[in-house]
Design a protein around this motif. Structure first.
Motif, PDB file in Angstrom:
ATOM      1  N   ASN A  50       0.676  -1.543   0.278  1.00 48.15           N
ATOM      2  CA  ASN A  50      -0.158  -0.254  -0.227  1.00 48.15           C
ATOM      3  C   ASN A  50       0.829   1.163   0.184  1.00 48.15           C
ATOM      4  O   ASN A  50       0.698   2.393   0.518  1.00 48.15           O
ATOM      5  CB  ASN A  50      -1.485   0.210   1.338  1.00 48.15           C
ATOM      6  CG  ASN A  50      -2.262   1.262   1.031  1.00 48.15           C
ATOM      7  OD1 ASN A  50      -2.458   1.271  -0.240  1.00 48.15           O
ATOM      8  ND2 ASN A  50      -2.340   1.642   2.111  1.00 48.15           N
ATOM      9  N   TYR A  52       1.729   4.432  -1.829  1.00 52.13           N
ATOM     10  CA  TYR A  52       1.342   5.685  -3.497  1.00 52.13           C
ATOM     11  C   TYR A  52       1.827   6.616  -2.803  1.00 52.13           C
ATOM     12  O   TYR A  52       2.189   7.368  -1.986  1.00 52.13           O
ATOM     13  CB  TYR A  52      -0.163   5.555  -3.231  1.00 52.13           C
ATOM     14  CG  TYR A  52      -0.698   5.547  -1.845  1.00 52.13           C
ATOM     15  CD1 TYR A  52      -0.806   7.079  -1.803  1.00 52.13           C
ATOM     16  CD2 TYR A  52      -0.447   5.063  -0.644  1.00 52.13           C
ATOM     17  CE1 TYR A  52      -1.822   7.495  -0.249  1.00 52.13           C
ATOM     18  CE2 TYR A  52      -1.510   4.592   0.342  1.00 52.13           C
ATOM     19  CZ  TYR A  52      -2.183   6.966   0.346  1.00 52.13           C
ATOM     20  OH  TYR A  52      -1.911   6.705   1.913  1.00 52.13           O
ATOM     21  N   SER A  54      -0.215  10.827  -3.926  1.00 51.26           N
ATOM     22  CA  SER A  54      -1.764  11.388  -3.649  1.00 51.26           C
ATOM     23  C   SER A  54      -1.563  12.523  -3.977  1.00 51.26           C
ATOM     24  O   SER A  54      -0.118  13.593  -3.521  1.00 51.26           O
ATOM     25  CB  SER A  54      -2.413  10.778  -2.444  1.00 51.26           C
ATOM     26  OG  SER A  54      -1.477  11.699  -1.096  1.00 51.26           O
ATOM     27  N   MET A 121      -4.897   8.429  -5.356  1.00 46.68           N
ATOM     28  CA  MET A 121      -3.874   8.362  -6.041  1.00 46.68           C
ATOM     29  C   MET A 121      -3.111   7.269  -6.490  1.00 46.68           C
ATOM     30  O   MET A 121      -4.226   6.402  -7.106  1.00 46.68           O
ATOM     31  CB  MET A 121      -4.358   7.427  -4.198  1.00 46.68           C
ATOM     32  CG  MET A 121      -4.583   7.592  -3.369  1.00 46.68           C
ATOM     33  SD  MET A 121      -5.006   6.558  -1.801  1.00 46.68           S
ATOM     34  CE  MET A 121      -6.889   6.933  -2.014  1.00 46.68           C
ATOM     35  N   GLN A 123      -0.943   4.192  -7.233  1.00 48.04           N
ATOM     36  CA  GLN A 123      -0.235   3.243  -6.903  1.00 48.04           C
ATOM     37  C   GLN A 123       1.617   2.864  -7.201  1.00 48.04           C
ATOM     38  O   GLN A 123       1.740   2.939  -8.485  1.00 48.04           O
ATOM     39  CB  GLN A 123      -1.073   1.924  -6.790  1.00 48.04           C
ATOM     40  CG  GLN A 123      -2.431   1.889  -6.449  1.00 48.04           C
ATOM     41  CD  GLN A 123      -2.072   2.740  -4.526  1.00 48.04           C
ATOM     42  OE1 GLN A 123      -2.979   2.988  -4.077  1.00 48.04           O
ATOM     43  NE2 GLN A 123      -1.664   1.407  -3.673  1.00 48.04           N
TER      44      GLN A 123
END
Length: 185
Positions: A50, A52, A54, A121, A123
């Motif tokens: 997780n 990312y 943003s 976001m 990834q």
């Protein structure tokens, strides 16, 4: 009569990492972020989870489209590419998976129920690989439809892409100093 067409992502090319924040949630194996040749590249490591980059545009209620061009490390096939979080509704309102769209231009429509701040976001890979995002676009669905009629697939205030390349119509003019606006005359 002129119409303003807005790419709601600030720094959509991107030309630097200032508008994009790197997050490495649930992982002691951080991803890295670089800007190269008008693109945002996220590099993961084995075991990352997780990670990312943003940005947080403010948008009114309406119908929107998010799109970008994605490429990556040869041999690596990502699952998740983009998520959009509605900070008011506290829910994901858009998810783009690689399903048949990767590599290349990915696009998805979604609805925002009330004025809000979105968290867009992009990834990072969850392996030792890189994903490169370029020509990022967040716009009102009607803006995209109008621009597509002109053959324009992406825009910001200082540039735009047309299907098949070539010089775009003189009716398209960058709108300084905002790098994410375009005026259609």
């Amino acid at each position: 009569m002129s119409v303003e067409m807005r790419n709601l992502l600030h720094n959509p090319r991107p030309s630097g990492t200032a508008a994009w924040l790197l997050h490495n949630e649930y992982s002691n194996q951080p991803a890295s972020m670089t800007v190269t040749a008008d693109a945002l590249t996220l590099t993961g490591v084995d075991g990352s989870n997780n990670a990312y980059a943003s940005c947080k545009p403010v948008v009114p209620a309406g119908e929107y489209v998010i799109a970008c061009t994605v490429s990556g490390t040869s041999g690596y096939t990502p699952n998740l590419l983009i998520r959009v979080w509605d900070t008011t509704a506290k829910a994901y309102i858009c998810t783009i998976n690689a399903d048949g769209q990767y590599p290349g231009r990915v696009k998805q429509s979604f609805t925002v129920a009330a004025d809000t701040t979105l968290e867009v976001m992009v990834q990072a890979p969850n392996a030792a690989a890189s994903l490169t995002y370029s020509h990022l676009l967040l716009t009102d669905a009607s803006n995209l439809a109008h621009m597509q009629e002109l053959g324009v697939t992406w825009w910001c205030g200082d540039g735009y892409d047309r299907n098949g390349g070539g010089r775009p119509s003189d009716a398209l003019v960058g709108y300084p100093p905002c790098e994410h606006w375009m005026v259609v005359a």
